[in-house]
Design an enzyme around this catalytic site. Structure first.
Site, PDB file in Angstrom:
ATOM      1  N   LYS A   1       0.802  -1.231   0.000  1.00 31.16           N
ATOM      2  CA  LYS A   1       0.000   0.000   0.000  1.00 31.16           C
ATOM      3  C   LYS A   1       0.831   1.276   0.000  1.00 31.16           C
ATOM      4  CE  LYS A   1      -4.433  -1.242   0.160  1.00 31.16           C
ATOM      5  NZ  LYS A   1      -5.472  -0.689  -0.731  1.00 31.16           N
TER       6      LYS A   1
ATOM      7  N   SER B   1       0.673  -9.786  -0.813  1.00 32.50           N
ATOM      8  CA  SER B   1       0.388  -8.357  -0.684  1.00 32.50           C
ATOM      9  C   SER B   1       0.736  -7.753   0.669  1.00 32.50           C
ATOM     10  CB  SER B   1      -1.090  -8.092  -0.992  1.00 32.50           C
ATOM     11  OG  SER B   1      -1.918  -8.843  -0.120  1.00 32.50           O
TER      12      SER B   1
END
Length: 398
Positions: free
Chosen positions: A49, A299
């Site tokens: 992110k 992720s």
């Protein structure tokens, strides 16, 4: 979009950690394929992110000077908070009340003001938009923003820069920002490379939206993989997935939990539920990887320790390495010793034993013993159950 993502990488490269592809011997041998990991769980702040947050802020510095605000279940929050601290900008993060404490404290450690509000990402999102207007803060969307998507797409750029002959990339999907960025770059580079998305069955908003041909809102997104627990995908990400994503599959909570456990045991990696979704799909046979070079995008790795503990417990039970059985014994001296010896002969290891002598459902002449055992697979469990059933009144609890 190809040039925008390349420019985004130039913009953020000095702030992010370089993470080369990791070839997994273990999972390659298991699947008969070439399996690579893109380990964004090792990225700064523990997830991908940071890429989108940095790119959005750096590209829109004039709008961000007075401060920024974001809504997030955790990873976007930390990415925005870290970026703001690095660039000397004030940040306010609105997080759902259920957010794991590890993510709340990590966000606060980067100097951001954390506001806990609502029971879902959507509740936090609405509150953040309103709070941003009241305080004059620039809102950084976690996925449905062109610059955020371009930042996430730098993962695709890095993968193909290192290994341009890859066959397919498997990506976890929540709101769709990560897969959109990767897919936009990869398809612009080589349309023959397949992009496959993976969603949790309990939060399959993109699957539902693509099926109906429009953005739909789920009534619930109750998955422990909170990084992909999104009720409604973005308009931009929906269109991108329509145009660039080859396939979307879903995985169950059990499959995700087993994948987290597999990462711990086989790869010695701590991976959160969302990050484990691609491996879950692979191990469940939902993706064809045989004779292909496949990259799994890991992720993030921001998982609460208590969640890891529950996953390990459930995973061991599901794979036949742990069981709990309730046994009724005669309440006489030596009965518990005899039971322990029988279990020893069965080559099971006693993990925990609870001797309950005041169970109202058991006659006074008897007692209940709940025994948790470490076992060696389902056949071992079947043998234990068969033997103990021949000696005692028993009930399998777990």
């Amino acid at each position: 979009m190809l040039n925008e993502i390349t420019e985004s990488w130039d913009r953020i490269k000095s702030y992010i950690k370089p993470l080369p592809l990791y070839y997994s011997n273990n999972f390659s041998e298991i699947t008969g394929a070439d399996i690579y990991f893109k380990l964004e769980n090792l990225q700064r702040t523990g997830s991908f992110k940071i890429r989108g947050a940095l790119n959005c802020i750096l590209k829109n510095q004039d709008k961000c000077r007075g401060g920024i605000i974001a809504a997030s279940a955790g990873n976007h929050a930390q990415g925005v908070a870290f970026s703001a601290k690095t660039l000397g900008i004030k940040a306010v993060i609105v997080m759902p009340e259920f957010t794991p404490m590890v993510k709340v404290s990590s966000t606060q450690s980067h100097g951001a003001e954390v506001v806990l509000h609502g029971q879902s990402f959507e509740d936090a999102y609405k509150h953040a938009v309103q709070l941003g207007k009241e305080r004059g803060l620039h809102f950084i969307h976690p996925f449905d923003d062109h610059d955020v998507i371009a930042g996430q797409g730098t993962i695709g750029y890095e993968i193909l820069r290192e290994k341009p002959d890859i066959d397919q990339i498997v990506v976890p999907v929540g709101g769709g920002g990560l897969i959109s960025g990767i897919a936009e770059y990869v398809k612009g580079f080589n349309p023959d490379i397949k992009i496959i998305g993976v969603q949790a069955e309990e939060a399959a908003g993109m699957v539902s939206s693509l099926s109906e041909g429009r953005v739909v809102s789920l009534s619930s997104s109750a998955t422990f993989a909170e990084g992909i627990a999104v009720k409604q995908v973005g308009k931009l990400t929906f269109e991108s997935c329509q145009n660039c994503v080859d396939d979307l599959v879903t995985v169950s909570e059990r499959e995700i939990a087993l994948a987290v456990l597999e990462y711990i045991e086989r790869a010695k990696l701590v991976v959160e539920g969302a990050g484990a979704a691609p491996l879950a799909a692979l191990l469940a046979g939902k993706i064809d990887v045989k004779d292909k070079m496949t990259v799994l995008v890991v992720s993030g790795g921001n998982i609460d320790v208590t969640t890891i503990s529950r996953i390990i417990s459930r995973g061991m039970t599901a794979t036949g390495r742990f069981m709990t059985v309730s046994i009724i014994l005669r309440d006489v001296p030596g009965a518990l010793t005899s039971l322990s010896q029988e279990i020893s002969r069965l080559q099971a290891n006693i993990h925990q034993i609870d001797h309950i002598r005041n169970d109202q459902r058991v006659p006074l002449s008897q007692s209940r013993v709940n025994v948790s055992l470490e076992t060696r697979g389902q056949e071992h469990i079947d043998r234990i159950m068969e033997r103990l059933s021949s000696l005692y009144e028993i009930e399998r609890l777990v």
